[in-house]
Design a protein around this motif. Structure first.
Motif, short mmCIF file in Angstrom:
data_model
loop_
_atom_site.label_atom_id
_atom_site.label_comp_id
_atom_site.label_asym_id
_atom_site.label_seq_id
_atom_site.Cartn_x
_atom_site.Cartn_y
_atom_site.Cartn_z
N ASP A 1 0.85 -1.19 0.00
CA ASP A 1 0.00 0.00 0.00
C ASP A 1 0.88 1.23 0.00
O ASP A 1 1.94 1.26 0.64
N ASN A 2 0.46 2.27 -0.71
CA ASN A 2 1.18 3.53 -0.78
C ASN A 2 0.19 4.67 -0.60
O ASN A 2 -0.81 4.76 -1.32
N GLN A 3 0.44 5.53 0.38
CA GLN A 3 -0.38 6.70 0.64
C GLN A 3 0.51 7.94 0.57
O GLN A 3 1.57 7.97 1.20
N SER A 4 0.09 8.95 -0.19
CA SER A 4 0.92 10.14 -0.32
C SER A 4 0.03 11.37 -0.47
O SER A 4 -1.20 11.27 -0.56
N ILE B 1 4.37 10.51 2.85
CA ILE B 1 4.52 9.32 2.01
C ILE B 1 4.55 8.12 2.95
O ILE B 1 5.50 7.96 3.72
N ASN B 2 3.54 7.31 2.89
CA ASN B 2 3.47 6.09 3.68
C ASN B 2 3.51 4.89 2.73
O ASN B 2 2.68 4.77 1.82
N ARG B 3 4.48 4.02 2.94
CA ARG B 3 4.58 2.80 2.14
C ARG B 3 4.67 1.61 3.09
O ARG B 3 5.48 1.63 4.02
N TRP C 1 4.29 -2.89 3.16
CA TRP C 1 4.00 -4.15 2.50
C TRP C 1 4.22 -5.28 3.50
O TRP C 1 4.91 -5.11 4.51
#
Length: 762
Positions: free
Chosen positions: A245-248, A300-302, A304
């Protein structure tokens, strides 16, 4: 407030007794009808059971409810589950249940509510933010779950259960359009690869512009998940899963509010009426304007992860082995109380749980589970704090350019292991007793350094090293019973304990930095002990009128000790000027008590209404903590209520279905979420209090025959209620703020949103 609580509890209890006595005659028919309330199965106790037969305080949102109510975030869950509040603050997500949670905004402070993703405990609650898609259900367990879920489940557990593969080919695709240029997609495809092997692929995206007028509070997220299921025989089941998941975006930003009354600063200053108005500068107390939002603000949140779950029938029971590995990385920069904060987090965790449990389908008088759990977590964390406006003592415009920078690079390592067992024994055909115990051992180690560069007297430049260790261990337990008063009526009670590990702040380690001496009598301010909670609950769950009416009632009392809260204070040093230390301390003890009432009534094949509410009281028996520019335990808040603990909260939902001649239907849904006022900060000033509010959600949906496709129009927060989720204050009585004193900083929830969703099954 106490009178109001007693009266409300009394009315709820009276209503319950009238309904149970009046409906007892209808219990003679236990037949299951198509028009009854849908039964939901859960695994909250590591065994499959119906929600109505699970002797716990548990709220379950099934697949249909999650989709129909548009639940995609933790905040959405909090809106529909009474007693649950979510705090978003500078890239950190914390959850409160009945006023108990985590006040610390640093990533190495443990949460009071555990998030589990497909059975894997997430070490950071923020890692759950992008996982709520293609869900089978969401389980919210209130109260300490220290036996089966272990550490850091002091207030409860949120179980996120995603859809597993099956052996039917098919899938779905949904798309949503809304205001703020909102575009969301979600879909999944299920593919049988053989008679014993199946795969499921799911994805989601979520994009919208900022809810604040300066562009902050936006979202740009995407994620995907792959699951493989292998069932070579009836006694063997192997599930593999991987997700990312990627949140930016620009990220969440606080808005200024007046400390005196909580009104929005810019609204008063500019004569407008928009709580979501925000600008990047504001007047400095010594003249001119000060930049309050960094020009390069971002988040920026990544994350997995990968996991496997083996369930193997070994004769005497089912052996479950659940290993996992997860990484969570975060890079954000934002403003907090006028400071510019930047933080880089890189969390890596590996865990394994092994348990052996009795069969669910053998009809034995004894159900049991025993097991072991292990966790190893590493958490490097780089944090930078910058201040470009006057610090305390500044009296002239020339000092407006004075500068403070604090940098920390702590590296935290946590190792934890546990052993647990729980059993339920059927003493009589209608009576079961439960007992469980868990031993947990936590070891924490922090290394690194912290440095301050302050160009204005009386402070100076310094760097000190960190080398802290903390070991916590605790045996937590649960005892309880459940008694069938009738075929569809169960009385239950539990006494349970919860535990959250102790730790340390970011202060100087004695004897480690040359030339730095630390008064040993003050070292306890830099470390904190485990917090503990004991819960007493008594409840009853009922299904009446051939399962068309459900009435559940529970009373509870929690005793809370050694609560951990985050604070910041000046730590005196004999050989240097005082050190500004962010730390977590044990503030004191208190209690919370109240009642939950849940009613669902399907009064016709086309109409259903649900009412859920919680009445809550709370009080700190003693509550003392150090605060900035003071030393010692001199902030006494004893007698105050808990934060995030409204005296009344709840939801009312109604739905009506019109059947159409072509086999399709139209469904109208309306839901109102409401809450009494509550405190959000230990300042207990005007800005710290969220007033009473309501938020109404409406939707109208057409579903084609066989639910082949749907179209839904919706609106959320119809009232456009401005609800705050967090408040932090500037230092009282000083100019340590980029605006005149008396300004606090608050995180605000989304405004009114509306749009349309479309979906197809194939």
């Amino acid at each position: 407030m106490r009178i109001h609580l007693i009266r409300t509890s009394g009315l709820a209890a009276m209503a319950f007794m009238l309904m149970t006595s009046g409906a007892r005659a209808a219990e003679t028919s236990a037949a299951k009808t198509d028009n009854g309330i849908q039964e939901i199965l859960v695994t909250a106790e590591r065994h499959v059971s119906s929600v109505q037969k699970t002797p716990l305080s548990i709220t379950v949102l099934g697949e249909d409810a999650l989709r129909q109510k548009g639940i995609t975030t933790g905040q959405d869950v909090a809106d529909v589950v009474p007693g649950v509040k979510v705090m978003h603050e500078m890239g950190v997500t914390n959850v409160y249940i009945r006023g108990v949670g985590n006040t610390a905004s640093n990533p190495y402070a443990d949460s009071g509510v555990t998030f589990n993703l497909d059975g894997v405990a997430l070490t950071l609650p923020s890692g759950a933010g992008g996982q709520m898609y293609d869900l089978a259900r969401m389980e919210v367990l209130k109260g300490p779950q220290g036996t089966l879920y272990g550490r850091n489940a002091t207030a409860g557990v949120m179980n996120i259960v995603t859809r597993d593969p099956d052996f039917v080919r098919g899938g779905y695709a949904n798309v949503t359009f809304g205001n703020y240029d909102n575009v969301e997609t979600e879909g999944a495809f299920n593919l049988p690869l053989s008679d014993t092997l199946a795969a499921r692929v799911a994805f989601h995206t979520s994009n919208h512009k900022g809810y604040l007028t300066n562009g902050n509070n936006d979202e740009d997220g995407r994620g995907a998940r792959l699951k493989l299921l292998w069932k070579p025989s009836s006694g063997t089941r192997l599930l593999l899963g991987v997700d990312f998941d990627n949140q930016s975006g620009k990220g969440a930003q606080r808005v200024p509010v007046k400390s005196s009354d909580g009104s929005f600063y810019f609204n008063a200053a500019l004569g407008i009426n928009n709580p979501w108005y925000m600008q990047n500068t504001m007047p400095s107390p010594v003249g001119g304007n000060t930049q309050i939002v960094p020009s390069d603000a971002h988040v920026i949140n990544r994350n997995w992860g990968i996991f496997a779950q083996l369930d193997q029938d070994v004769g005497i029971g089912v052996l479950t082995v659940l290993p996992s590995y997860r990484e969570y990385k975060q890079d954000w920069k934002s403003a907090d109380d006028g400071f510019a904060f930047q933080q880089n987090v890189s969390d890596k965790s590996k865990s394994i749980e092994v348990r052996l449990g009795s069969h669910d389908d053998r009809g034995s008088r004894l159900k049991w589970v025993l097991g072991a759990y292990g966790l190893s977590e590493s958490l490097p964390n780089i944090v930078s704090v910058q201040q470009s406006f006057p610090i305390i003592g500044a009296t002239s415009p020339e000092q407006a350019n004075m500068y403070l920078q604090t940098t920390g690079t702590p590296y935290d390592k946590t190792d934890s292991y546990a052993f647990f067992a729980q059993a339920t024994y059927r003493v009589l055909p209608v009576l079961r007793i439960t007992g469980g115990i868990r031993y947990t051992h936590d070891s924490k180690h922090e290394t690194g350094y912290t440095s301050n560069d302050i160009s204005y007297s009386p402070y100076s430049q310094y760097t000190f090293k960190l080398d802290w260790r903390a070991v916590s261990q605790k045996a937590t337990w649960r005892v309880g019973f459940d008694l069938d008063l009738a075929p569809q009526s169960m009385l239950y009670g539990n006494i349970a304990t919860g535990y959250k590990a102790g730790g340390f702040g970011a202060g100087p380690t004695p004897g480690l930095t040359p030339g730095l001496s630390v008064d040993p009598t003050l070292v306890p301010l830099l470390t904190y002990k485990p917090e503990e909670l004991t819960s007493y609950e008594l409840g009853i769950k009922n299904s009446f009128l051939d399962r068309k009416l459900q009435v559940n009632l529970q009373g509870f009392y929690w005793n809370y000790k050694n609560q951990q809260i985050q604070t910041i204070f000046l730590f005196p040093l004999p050989s240097l000027p005082p050190v500004i230390v962010p730390s977590v301390v044990n503030a004191g003890a208190g209690k919370t008590y109240g009642a939950d009432l849940d009613i669902t009534y399907r009064f016709s094949p086309h109409d259903q209404i649900g009412v859920s509410m919680e009445v809550l009281g709370s009080k700190y028996d003693n509550f003392n903590y150090p605060f900035l520019f003071t030393s010692g335990l001199n902030q006494d808040k004893s007698g105050r209520p808990f934060n995030y603990a409204p005296s009344l909260s709840g939801a009312v939902d109604y739905s009506h279905v019109w059947d159409l001649a072509n086999g399709g239907n139209v469904t109208l849904r309306a839901g109102v979420r409401f809450s009494a006022s509550y405190w959000m900060s230990y300042n207990y000033d005007g800005a710290s209090r969220q007033g009473a509010y309501s938020k109404t959600d409406l939707s109208l949906e057409y579903a084609a025959p066989d639910h082949a496709w749907f179209a839904r129009a919706w609106v959320r927060n119809l009232e456009n209620s401005a609800v705050l989720s967090y408040v932090g204050g500037s230092v009282p009585g000083t100019s340590l703020a980029p605006a005149p004193s008396g300004v606090s900083w608050a995180t605000i929830q989304p405004p009114r949103t509306f749009g349309a969703s479309f979906g197809v099954k194939f």
